[in-house]
Design an enzyme around this catalytic site. Sequence first.
Site, PDB file in Angstrom:
ATOM      1  N   TYR A  55      14.140  39.048  64.600  1.00  0.00           N
ATOM      2  CA  TYR A  55      13.591  38.699  63.276  1.00  0.00           C
ATOM      3  C   TYR A  55      12.244  37.968  63.377  1.00  0.00           C
ATOM      4  O   TYR A  55      11.548  37.818  62.394  1.00  0.00           O
ATOM      5  CB  TYR A  55      14.573  37.816  62.473  1.00  0.00           C
ATOM      6  CG  TYR A  55      15.917  38.432  62.182  1.00  0.00           C
ATOM      7  CD1 TYR A  55      16.163  39.783  62.418  1.00  0.00           C
ATOM      8  CD2 TYR A  55      16.957  37.669  61.662  1.00  0.00           C
ATOM      9  CE1 TYR A  55      17.416  40.337  62.156  1.00  0.00           C
ATOM     10  CE2 TYR A  55      18.204  38.220  61.398  1.00  0.00           C
ATOM     11  CZ  TYR A  55      18.420  39.549  61.658  1.00  0.00           C
ATOM     12  OH  TYR A  55      19.653  40.090  61.393  1.00  0.00           O
ATOM     13  N   ILE A 227      26.624  36.116  54.792  1.00  0.00           N
ATOM     14  CA  ILE A 227      25.325  35.462  55.079  1.00  0.00           C
ATOM     15  C   ILE A 227      24.235  36.032  54.170  1.00  0.00           C
ATOM     16  O   ILE A 227      23.299  36.684  54.634  1.00  0.00           O
ATOM     17  CB  ILE A 227      24.963  35.654  56.569  1.00  0.00           C
ATOM     18  CG1 ILE A 227      25.241  37.098  57.044  1.00  0.00           C
ATOM     19  CG2 ILE A 227      25.727  34.663  57.432  1.00  0.00           C
ATOM     20  CD1 ILE A 227      24.770  37.387  58.469  1.00  0.00           C
ATOM     21  N   LYS A 229      20.936  36.608  52.055  1.00  0.00           N
ATOM     22  CA  LYS A 229      19.528  36.195  52.216  1.00  0.00           C
ATOM     23  C   LYS A 229      18.881  36.130  50.843  1.00  0.00           C
ATOM     24  O   LYS A 229      19.081  37.016  50.006  1.00  0.00           O
ATOM     25  CB  LYS A 229      18.808  37.219  53.095  1.00  0.00           C
ATOM     26  CG  LYS A 229      17.290  37.071  53.123  1.00  0.00           C
ATOM     27  CD  LYS A 229      16.606  38.056  52.192  1.00  0.00           C
ATOM     28  CE  LYS A 229      15.111  37.854  52.110  1.00  0.00           C
ATOM     29  NZ  LYS A 229      14.486  38.660  51.041  1.00  0.00           N
ATOM     30  N   SER A 230      18.096  35.089  50.604  1.00  0.00           N
ATOM     31  CA  SER A 230      17.220  35.099  49.433  1.00  0.00           C
ATOM     32  C   SER A 230      15.993  34.263  49.718  1.00  0.00           C
ATOM     33  O   SER A 230      16.048  33.288  50.457  1.00  0.00           O
ATOM     34  CB  SER A 230      17.923  34.564  48.175  1.00  0.00           C
ATOM     35  OG  SER A 230      16.985  34.593  47.097  1.00  0.00           O
ATOM     36  N   ARG A 235      18.372  31.442  43.531  1.00  0.00           N
ATOM     37  CA  ARG A 235      19.392  32.353  44.055  1.00  0.00           C
ATOM     38  C   ARG A 235      20.124  31.738  45.247  1.00  0.00           C
ATOM     39  O   ARG A 235      21.330  31.907  45.395  1.00  0.00           O
ATOM     40  CB  ARG A 235      18.755  33.677  44.475  1.00  0.00           C
ATOM     41  CG  ARG A 235      18.416  34.562  43.286  1.00  0.00           C
ATOM     42  CD  ARG A 235      17.801  35.855  43.780  1.00  0.00           C
ATOM     43  NE  ARG A 235      17.605  36.796  42.700  1.00  0.00           N
ATOM     44  CZ  ARG A 235      16.947  37.943  42.847  1.00  0.00           C
ATOM     45  NH1 ARG A 235      16.435  38.266  44.028  1.00  0.00           N
ATOM     46  NH2 ARG A 235      16.817  38.764  41.833  1.00  0.00           N
ATOM     47  N   SER A 238      22.672  29.492  43.656  1.00  0.00           N
ATOM     48  CA  SER A 238      23.828  30.126  43.022  1.00  0.00           C
ATOM     49  C   SER A 238      24.670  30.891  44.043  1.00  0.00           C
ATOM     50  O   SER A 238      25.887  30.956  43.928  1.00  0.00           O
ATOM     51  CB  SER A 238      23.406  30.994  41.828  1.00  0.00           C
ATOM     52  OG  SER A 238      22.797  32.158  42.287  1.00  0.00           O
ATOM     53  N   ASN A 239      24.034  31.415  45.100  1.00  0.00           N
ATOM     54  CA  ASN A 239      24.823  32.097  46.139  1.00  0.00           C
ATOM     55  C   ASN A 239      25.728  31.123  46.892  1.00  0.00           C
ATOM     56  O   ASN A 239      26.702  31.542  47.521  1.00  0.00           O
ATOM     57  CB  ASN A 239      23.903  32.807  47.144  1.00  0.00           C
ATOM     58  CG  ASN A 239      23.169  33.998  46.547  1.00  0.00           C
ATOM     59  OD1 ASN A 239      23.509  34.467  45.469  1.00  0.00           O
ATOM     60  ND2 ASN A 239      22.158  34.487  47.247  1.00  0.00           N
TER      61      ASN A 239
HETATM   62  N1  LIG Z   1      23.536  42.248  62.539  1.00  0.00           N
HETATM   63  C1  LIG Z   1      22.781  43.121  61.902  1.00  0.00           C
HETATM   64  O1  LIG Z   1      22.533  44.246  62.362  1.00  0.00           O
HETATM   65  C2  LIG Z   1      22.234  42.747  60.561  1.00  0.00           C
HETATM   66  C3  LIG Z   1      21.673  43.735  59.743  1.00  0.00           C
HETATM   67  C4  LIG Z   1      21.185  43.349  58.503  1.00  0.00           C
HETATM   68  C5  LIG Z   1      21.272  42.023  58.102  1.00  0.00           C
HETATM   69  N2  LIG Z   1      21.807  41.078  58.938  1.00  0.00           N
HETATM   70  C6  LIG Z   1      21.899  39.632  58.536  1.00  0.00           C
HETATM   71  O2  LIG Z   1      22.566  39.559  57.295  1.00  0.00           O
HETATM   72  C7  LIG Z   1      21.740  38.910  56.341  1.00  0.00           C
HETATM   73  C8  LIG Z   1      22.008  39.450  54.949  1.00  0.00           C
HETATM   74  O3  LIG Z   1      21.772  40.825  54.872  1.00  0.00           O
HETATM   75  P1  LIG Z   1      20.488  41.429  54.124  1.00  0.00           P
HETATM   76  O4  LIG Z   1      19.354  40.488  54.198  1.00  0.00           O
HETATM   77  O5  LIG Z   1      20.331  42.810  54.673  1.00  0.00           O
HETATM   78  O6  LIG Z   1      20.983  41.641  52.644  1.00  0.00           O
HETATM   79  P2  LIG Z   1      21.624  40.770  51.440  1.00  0.00           P
HETATM   80  O7  LIG Z   1      21.696  39.337  51.786  1.00  0.00           O
HETATM   81  O8  LIG Z   1      22.855  41.472  51.052  1.00  0.00           O
HETATM   82  O9  LIG Z   1      20.600  41.036  50.293  1.00  0.00           O
HETATM   83  C9  LIG Z   1      19.352  40.444  50.247  1.00  0.00           C
HETATM   84  C10 LIG Z   1      18.666  40.981  48.994  1.00  0.00           C
HETATM   85  O10 LIG Z   1      19.399  40.570  47.838  1.00  0.00           O
HETATM   86  C11 LIG Z   1      18.531  39.802  46.997  1.00  0.00           C
HETATM   87  N3  LIG Z   1      19.354  38.713  46.446  1.00  0.00           N
HETATM   88  C12 LIG Z   1      19.770  37.594  47.073  1.00  0.00           C
HETATM   89  N4  LIG Z   1      20.522  36.835  46.250  1.00  0.00           N
HETATM   90  C13 LIG Z   1      20.579  37.491  45.063  1.00  0.00           C
HETATM   91  C14 LIG Z   1      21.198  37.204  43.823  1.00  0.00           C
HETATM   92  N5  LIG Z   1      21.922  36.102  43.639  1.00  0.00           N
HETATM   93  N6  LIG Z   1      21.059  38.104  42.811  1.00  0.00           N
HETATM   94  C15 LIG Z   1      20.337  39.229  42.992  1.00  0.00           C
HETATM   95  N7  LIG Z   1      19.730  39.567  44.152  1.00  0.00           N
HETATM   96  C16 LIG Z   1      19.848  38.688  45.189  1.00  0.00           C
HETATM   97  C17 LIG Z   1      17.398  39.336  47.867  1.00  0.00           C
HETATM   98  O11 LIG Z   1      16.200  39.236  47.145  1.00  0.00           O
HETATM   99  P3  LIG Z   1      15.295  37.887  47.137  1.00  0.00           P
HETATM  100  O12 LIG Z   1      15.041  37.499  48.572  1.00  0.00           O
HETATM  101  O13 LIG Z   1      14.068  38.358  46.414  1.00  0.00           O
HETATM  102  O14 LIG Z   1      16.087  36.869  46.382  1.00  0.00           O
HETATM  103  C18 LIG Z   1      17.274  40.471  48.886  1.00  0.00           C
HETATM  104  O15 LIG Z   1      16.498  41.518  48.345  1.00  0.00           O
HETATM  105  C19 LIG Z   1      20.330  39.201  56.881  1.00  0.00           C
HETATM  106  O16 LIG Z   1      19.359  38.381  56.265  1.00  0.00           O
HETATM  107  C20 LIG Z   1      20.539  38.970  58.340  1.00  0.00           C
HETATM  108  O17 LIG Z   1      20.593  37.580  58.629  1.00  0.00           O
HETATM  109  C21 LIG Z   1      22.316  41.423  60.151  1.00  0.00           C
END
Ligand SMILES: NC(=O)c1ccc[n+]([C@@H]2O[C@H](COP(=O)([O-])OP(=O)(O)OC[C@H]3O[C@@H](n4cnc5c(N)ncnc54)[C@H](OP(=O)(O)O)[C@@H]3O)[C@@H](O)[C@H]2O)c1
Length: 261
Positions: A55, A227, A229-230, A235, A238-239
């Site tokens: 990352y 986990i 991400k925002s 957010r 609230s998460n």
């Molecule tokens: N091990 C792996 O291969 C792998 C792969 C992918 C991810 N990960 C880990 O998992 C974490 C989470 O996965 P992810 O980042 O792919 O996706 P996620 O957390 O499911 O989704 C993040 C998205 O949702 C939005 N969001 C966040 N809170 C929200 C809310 N309350 N309402 C509406 N939209 C919201 C964010 O936008 P904003 O930022 O604009 O709020 C962002 O666009 C990653 O950050 C990483 O640490 C691991």
Amino acid sequence: MGKLPNMTQTDIALSVGRIPRVGLGTWQLRGSSAYEAVTAALDIGYRHIDTAAMYRNEAEIGRGLADSGLGREQVFLTTKIQAERFADARSTLEGSLSALGVDSVDLWLAHWPPSDVVGAWQAMRGLRDNGLTRAIGVSNFSPSQIDQLIAATGEPPAVNQIRWSPSDFDRPRLEHSRSVGVVLEGYSAFKSGALREPVVVGIARSLGRTPAQVVLRWHIEHDVVVIPKSSHRERLASNFDVFDFRLSPDEVARIDALAHR
Ligand SMILES: NC(=O)c1ccc[n+]([C@@H]2O[C@H](COP(=O)([O-])OP(=O)(O)OC[C@H]3O[C@@H](n4cnc5c(N)ncnc54)[C@H](OP(=O)(O)O)[C@@H]3O)[C@@H](O)[C@H]2O)c1
């Protein structure tokens, strides 16, 4: 179901230590946005941060952690090693520790399966035994790859971090993890359209919660660590505000069923 007014954030036991059920995801947070998200999250009450060497934000996360005033032992830190870096596993982990500004992490994951999963697992066990990480685990591993690690070493990974959202719900996978002592950690909870699912939106409306809170609470009801991400403070807040309500068994089952349509 009713409110649980005094319920604080709980955690789940790992083979070593405990992992908070909700952590901050940091993929795609770089530079000042990574620093700001970590700073805000720790201020809100998060005590678990997920990063990875890939990352390229470990230094900003380390800076956010140092500036928070929290002790190292108060925050659960996860980082990951890319599959192709196992030839240099020690220097990769030492590079992560140096960027993060810590002596050890709480959890070190194989980011995805390398060709030699058992060799990689043995290397991880050695570095854990040298004190560079408290616990070791994997990510994106199949149940049969996990079985291979256990057959070869007798030791299951503490965690398997996999994509997990209502549309990914897979009861046999959940049961396999539980039966071999692996904690499931879900990523990309919001990325499969769950926030727009009428079932999720309807439950959220009836509970006076947001769809995101319902999805996160659904993970908690299944003992799946999550986990989100925002990059927005409101957010992030609230998460994290998901410890004072529950979903009923019927609500959980209706969300589970979204995977089987
Ligand atoms: N091990 C792996 O291969 C792998 C792969 C992918 C991810 N990960 C880990 O998992 C974490 C989470 O996965 P992810 O980042 O792919 O996706 P996620 O957390 O499911 O989704 C993040 C998205 O949702 C939005 N969001 C966040 N809170 C929200 C809310 N309350 N309402 C509406 N939209 C919201 C964010 O936008 P904003 O930022 O604009 O709020 C962002 O666009 C990653 O950050 C990483 O640490 C691991």
